[in-house]
Design a protein around this motif. Structure first.
Motif, mmCIF file in Angstrom:
data_model
loop_
_atom_site.group_PDB
_atom_site.id
_atom_site.type_symbol
_atom_site.label_atom_id
_atom_site.label_comp_id
_atom_site.label_asym_id
_atom_site.label_seq_id
_atom_site.Cartn_x
_atom_site.Cartn_y
_atom_site.Cartn_z
ATOM 1 N N LEU A 106 0.828 -1.211 0.000
ATOM 2 C CA LEU A 106 0.000 0.000 0.000
ATOM 3 C C LEU A 106 0.859 1.257 0.000
ATOM 4 O O LEU A 106 0.558 2.246 -0.678
ATOM 5 C CB LEU A 106 -0.951 0.002 1.200
ATOM 6 N N TRP A 107 1.972 1.225 0.765
ATOM 7 C CA TRP A 107 2.851 2.404 0.802
ATOM 8 C C TRP A 107 3.503 2.630 -0.554
ATOM 9 O O TRP A 107 3.762 3.778 -0.933
ATOM 10 C CB TRP A 107 3.915 2.242 1.880
ATOM 11 N N LYS A 108 3.763 1.552 -1.284
ATOM 12 C CA LYS A 108 4.342 1.720 -2.619
ATOM 13 C C LYS A 108 3.322 2.317 -3.584
ATOM 14 O O LYS A 108 3.659 3.136 -4.443
ATOM 15 C CB LYS A 108 4.855 0.377 -3.134
ATOM 16 N N LEU A 109 2.063 1.897 -3.429
ATOM 17 C CA LEU A 109 1.011 2.437 -4.289
ATOM 18 C C LEU A 109 0.661 3.877 -3.921
ATOM 19 O O LEU A 109 0.464 4.728 -4.791
ATOM 20 C CB LEU A 109 -0.250 1.578 -4.168
ATOM 21 N N TYR A 110 0.592 4.129 -2.615
ATOM 22 C CA TYR A 110 0.124 5.432 -2.121
ATOM 23 C C TYR A 110 1.090 5.965 -1.060
ATOM 24 O O TYR A 110 0.794 5.953 0.137
ATOM 25 C CB TYR A 110 -1.278 5.310 -1.528
ATOM 26 N N PRO A 111 2.262 6.413 -1.461
ATOM 27 C CA PRO A 111 3.246 6.894 -0.481
ATOM 28 C C PRO A 111 2.797 8.145 0.270
ATOM 29 O O PRO A 111 3.392 8.495 1.292
ATOM 30 C CB PRO A 111 4.480 7.182 -1.345
ATOM 31 N N ASP A 112 1.745 8.798 -0.218
ATOM 32 C CA ASP A 112 1.260 10.015 0.429
ATOM 33 C C ASP A 112 0.045 9.762 1.316
ATOM 34 O O ASP A 112 -0.681 10.699 1.663
ATOM 35 C CB ASP A 112 0.894 11.062 -0.632
ATOM 36 N N SER A 113 -0.176 8.504 1.718
ATOM 37 C CA SER A 113 -1.402 8.179 2.447
ATOM 38 C C SER A 113 -1.220 8.147 3.961
ATOM 39 O O SER A 113 -2.081 7.657 4.676
ATOM 40 C CB SER A 113 -1.945 6.825 1.975
ATOM 41 N N ARG A 114 -0.109 8.678 4.445
ATOM 42 C CA ARG A 114 0.151 8.668 5.888
ATOM 43 C C ARG A 114 -0.291 9.991 6.523
ATOM 44 O O ARG A 114 -0.235 11.044 5.893
ATOM 45 C CB ARG A 114 1.631 8.426 6.163
ATOM 46 N N PRO A 115 -0.699 9.976 7.790
ATOM 47 C CA PRO A 115 -1.153 11.203 8.452
ATOM 48 C C PRO A 115 0.011 12.038 8.993
ATOM 49 O O PRO A 115 1.122 11.537 9.202
ATOM 50 C CB PRO A 115 -2.006 10.676 9.598
ATOM 51 N N PHE A 116 -0.273 13.302 9.247
ATOM 52 C CA PHE A 116 0.667 14.232 9.876
ATOM 53 C C PHE A 116 0.038 14.761 11.161
ATOM 54 O O PHE A 116 -1.178 14.955 11.229
ATOM 55 C CB PHE A 116 0.946 15.436 8.968
ATOM 56 N N ASP A 117 0.882 15.027 12.150
ATOM 57 C CA ASP A 117 0.376 15.725 13.327
ATOM 58 C C ASP A 117 0.589 17.226 13.161
ATOM 59 O O ASP A 117 1.059 17.700 12.115
ATOM 60 C CB ASP A 117 0.990 15.175 14.615
ATOM 61 N N SER A 118 0.253 17.984 14.191
ATOM 62 C CA SER A 118 0.293 19.443 14.074
ATOM 63 C C SER A 118 1.708 19.993 13.993
ATOM 64 O O SER A 118 1.901 21.163 13.665
ATOM 65 C CB SER A 118 -0.436 20.077 15.258
ATOM 66 N N THR A 124 3.724 6.151 10.082
ATOM 67 C CA THR A 124 3.465 4.976 9.247
ATOM 68 C C THR A 124 2.121 4.390 9.667
ATOM 69 O O THR A 124 2.030 3.306 10.236
ATOM 70 C CB THR A 124 4.599 3.944 9.396
ATOM 71 N N ARG A 125 1.109 5.168 9.430
ATOM 72 C CA ARG A 125 -0.269 4.822 9.707
ATOM 73 C C ARG A 125 -1.076 5.232 8.490
ATOM 74 O O ARG A 125 -0.655 6.083 7.717
ATOM 75 C CB ARG A 125 -0.803 5.575 10.935
ATOM 76 N N LEU A 126 -2.246 4.691 8.324
ATOM 77 C CA LEU A 126 -3.098 5.080 7.217
ATOM 78 C C LEU A 126 -3.960 6.268 7.623
ATOM 79 O O LEU A 126 -4.709 6.210 8.600
ATOM 80 C CB LEU A 126 -3.997 3.914 6.799
ATOM 81 N N SER A 127 -3.854 7.364 6.871
ATOM 82 C CA SER A 127 -4.704 8.527 7.126
ATOM 83 C C SER A 127 -6.142 8.211 6.763
ATOM 84 O O SER A 127 -6.418 7.611 5.726
ATOM 85 C CB SER A 127 -4.220 9.721 6.294
ATOM 86 N N TRP A 128 -7.064 8.649 7.604
ATOM 87 C CA TRP A 128 -8.486 8.484 7.305
ATOM 88 C C TRP A 128 -8.883 9.223 6.029
ATOM 89 O O TRP A 128 -9.897 8.905 5.422
ATOM 90 C CB TRP A 128 -9.324 9.065 8.448
ATOM 91 N N PHE A 129 -8.117 10.213 5.666
ATOM 92 C CA PHE A 129 -8.539 11.151 4.632
ATOM 93 C C PHE A 129 -8.032 10.794 3.235
ATOM 94 O O PHE A 129 -8.347 11.483 2.281
ATOM 95 C CB PHE A 129 -8.069 12.561 5.005
ATOM 96 N N HIS A 130 -7.244 9.726 3.112
ATOM 97 C CA HIS A 130 -6.731 9.341 1.810
ATOM 98 C C HIS A 130 -7.738 8.398 1.153
ATOM 99 O O HIS A 130 -7.908 7.247 1.590
ATOM 100 C CB HIS A 130 -5.372 8.649 1.939
ATOM 101 N N LYS A 135 -10.087 2.995 0.530
ATOM 102 C CA LYS A 135 -10.844 2.087 -0.327
ATOM 103 C C LYS A 135 -10.217 0.693 -0.299
ATOM 104 O O LYS A 135 -10.919 -0.330 -0.250
ATOM 105 C CB LYS A 135 -10.887 2.622 -1.750
ATOM 106 N N ALA A 136 -8.872 0.645 -0.302
ATOM 107 C CA ALA A 136 -8.179 -0.645 -0.216
ATOM 108 C C ALA A 136 -8.473 -1.332 1.111
ATOM 109 O O ALA A 136 -8.640 -2.562 1.172
ATOM 110 C CB ALA A 136 -6.677 -0.445 -0.399
ATOM 111 N N GLY A 137 -8.541 -0.551 2.186
ATOM 112 C CA GLY A 137 -8.867 -1.118 3.485
ATOM 113 C C GLY A 137 -10.272 -1.702 3.524
ATOM 114 O O GLY A 137 -10.496 -2.788 4.081
ATOM 115 N N LEU A 138 -11.224 -1.015 2.928
ATOM 116 C CA LEU A 138 -12.593 -1.516 2.893
ATOM 117 C C LEU A 138 -12.704 -2.768 2.023
ATOM 118 O O LEU A 138 -13.526 -3.653 2.300
ATOM 119 C CB LEU A 138 -13.535 -0.434 2.376
ATOM 120 N N THR A 139 -11.875 -2.847 0.985
ATOM 121 C CA THR A 139 -11.867 -4.041 0.146
ATOM 122 C C THR A 139 -11.441 -5.262 0.950
ATOM 123 O O THR A 139 -12.034 -6.344 0.855
ATOM 124 C CB THR A 139 -10.934 -3.837 -1.061
#
Length: 505
Positions: A106-118, A124-130, A135-139
């Motif tokens: 998943l990180w290779k497909l979507y390297p920008d899918s990790r969250p940021f703090d303030s 190295t977590r999946l952002s809710w907003f990506h 969609k991959a998680g729901l699959t």
């Protein structure tokens, strides 16, 4: 809870024990080749659980392990877990699907899918907003739920989707920082605001800012402990509201996926009514518990206070009772990673049944609590007498998010926890003649006021719009016809607002 005259239960309908993914790996070599897994040991443990009185085993699996290549779900492993229980015992199975740590693909497909703090830290977590990452998680969630419902009908019962750093429904948080401030989260927040007003100047007037364009609009930078006391700013509350609505929507969408496959869906919730409620997004509880896709809720506790001391188990009555207004079965889970005291465990189960818990369970028990007669006795500790009064208690959960985190400059670093624990101690009746019905929303409290012998009303700090304000006025009027006590949440504000009505955008 409408019309209820008694809350307590005299015995649980169900009992459960959890075996997490890490425990399966450590104690049963679950992640090794099928021929080297300790299948007999797992079956023996499950039989011991059943002999102790446990009726349901709750397993967990990790996305990282469950789908090593995209679309290649390890159904053989999932079947191994289910077979151990369904073919060798009378236990039913619930499954936690941990989507927090995605696999490497998943990180290779979507390297920008990790969250940021303030502070701009990237996790190295999946952002809710990506959208594509989720969609991959729901699959995966759909594939697992479909496998369970089609191969284990009657044994596989429910799934919990998990998106955070604990097996609970709370917002991902690390380093005492709020999340998510990543580009996808910021874009979603701006869309949320623009759906309410197309004019950026409305936001400027509301927040006291001078944004020239929507691309400049950002949420406040928040950390636990930076702000002491109660925050009444509209800028803060709009961000809290956004996180609450988006987070609840995220969990509810996941549960809709589970339902579509033919299984029930549930969530764990950590203790709330503390000053870290805003960080953990606890206010989304009411939206998740009310969802038609949530079949039951598990309220858990490790019996520890923010000060590292043992919590008075009477507080469980307030916390657990707050879930009943949503009409779903309510479970209590004792997390025992920080103690081995059977008397405390029994007190926890006893107070949870006083609060009306339908079911009880235990987690993190490996190497700490044996499945034996002592545990069975603790789980059998139940009320034996009936109630003579019902006290309605109102605590506005959204107002509990007024604190950004621990109050390091106060005499008490968690004054909200202390207030609730002290209230629970006052309401606790050693002769068990008092039932407590707790509400976290004004309209549900108002609807059931005719059932109360008396009431305790904790004044809210923040109300949303004229609708909630109108309900507040009706509640205060109705209280005049009922014996009641008024309380206030702890603040360090000696002047200024005690109640703010914030108009929705």
């Amino acid at each position: 809870m409408k019309g209820v005259k008694s809350v307590r239960k005299f015995k649980p309908n169900d009992t459960f024990g959890t075996i997490f993914h890490l425990e399966l790996m450590m104690f049963y070599k679950a992640l090794e080749a099928p021929e080297t897994r300790q299948t007999d040991k797992l079956i023996a443990t499950l039989k011991q659980m059943q002999a102790t009185g446990i009726k349901t085993v709750v397993y967990s699996i990790s996305w990282q392990w469950a789908e090593p290549q995209q679309g290649n779900v390890r159904t053989e492993y999932i079947s191994w877990l289910l077979d151990a229980a369904c073919k060798n015992t009378g236990l039913q199975v619930d499954l936690i699907v941990d989507l927090l740590n995605p696999p490497d693909w998943l990180w290779k497909l979507y390297p920008d899918s990790r969250p940021f703090d303030s502070d701009g830290r990237n996790y190295t977590r999946l952002s809710w907003f990506h959208p594509l990452g989720n969609k991959a998680g729901l699959t995966l969630l759909s594939a697992v739920a479909t496998h369970l419902s089609s191969h284990y009908p009657g044994c596989a019962k429910a799934i919990q989707p998990v998106y955070n750093n604990e097996y609970e429904a709370k917002y991902t948080q690390e380093y005492d920082s709020f999340q998510d401030y990543g580009p996808y989260a910021l874009a979603e927040y701006r869309r949320w605001l623009q759906a309410k007003t197309q004019d950026v100047n409305v936001i400027n007037l509301r927040w006291g800012k001078n944004f020239k364009t929507w691309d400049e609009v950002k949420p406040p930078v928040l950390h636990s402990g930076d702000f002491q006391g109660v925050d009444f700013s509209a800028e803060y509350w709009d961000f809290v509201r956004f996180r609450e609505e988006f987070g609840a929507g995220h969990y509810n969408k996941a549960c809709a996926t589970v339902h579509a496959a033919g299984l029930m869906c549930f969530h764990h919730f950590p203790e709330f009514f503390t000053v870290i409620d805003a960080m953990y997004g606890a206010t989304m509880f009411r939206l998740i518990a009310a969802s038609p896709f949530t079949d039951f809720v598990i309220m858990d506790s490790n019996f520890m206070t923010p000060y590292g001391t043992v919590m008075n188990p009477a507080k469980l009555r307030v916390y657990i009772s707050s879930a009943f207004a949503y009409g779903k079965p309510v479970y209590f889970e004792a997390a025992v990673e920080r103690f081995k005291d059977f008397d405390l465990l029994a007190a926890g189960f006893y107070n949870s049944l006083l609060a009306g818990a339908d079911n009880i369970g235990i987690t993190n028990w490996h190497t700490r609590v044996d499945m034996n007669a002592s545990l069975a006795k603790a789980m059998a500790t139940a009320p034996t007498c009936g109630s003579c009064e019902l006290v309605g208690v109102f605590i506005h959960l959204q107002s509990c998010a007024a604190y950004h985190g621990l109050q390091w400059k106060w005499a008490r670093k968690d004054p909200l926890h202390d207030m609730i624990e002290e209230l629970a101690e006052k309401l606790h009746d050693a002769d068990c003649g008092t039932d407590i019905a707790v509400y976290i929303e004004l309209d549900k409290f108002l609807a059931d006021m005719g059932s109360f012998s008396r009431a305790v009303f904790v004044e809210p700090l923040v109300l949303w719009g004229t609708g909630e304000m109108d309900t507040y006025i009706k509640v205060k009027s109705a209280l005049e016809n009922l014996p009641h006590t008024l309380m206030r949440m702890p603040t360090n504000v000696t002047s200024g607002p005690q109640l703010m009505v914030l108009e929705d955008l």
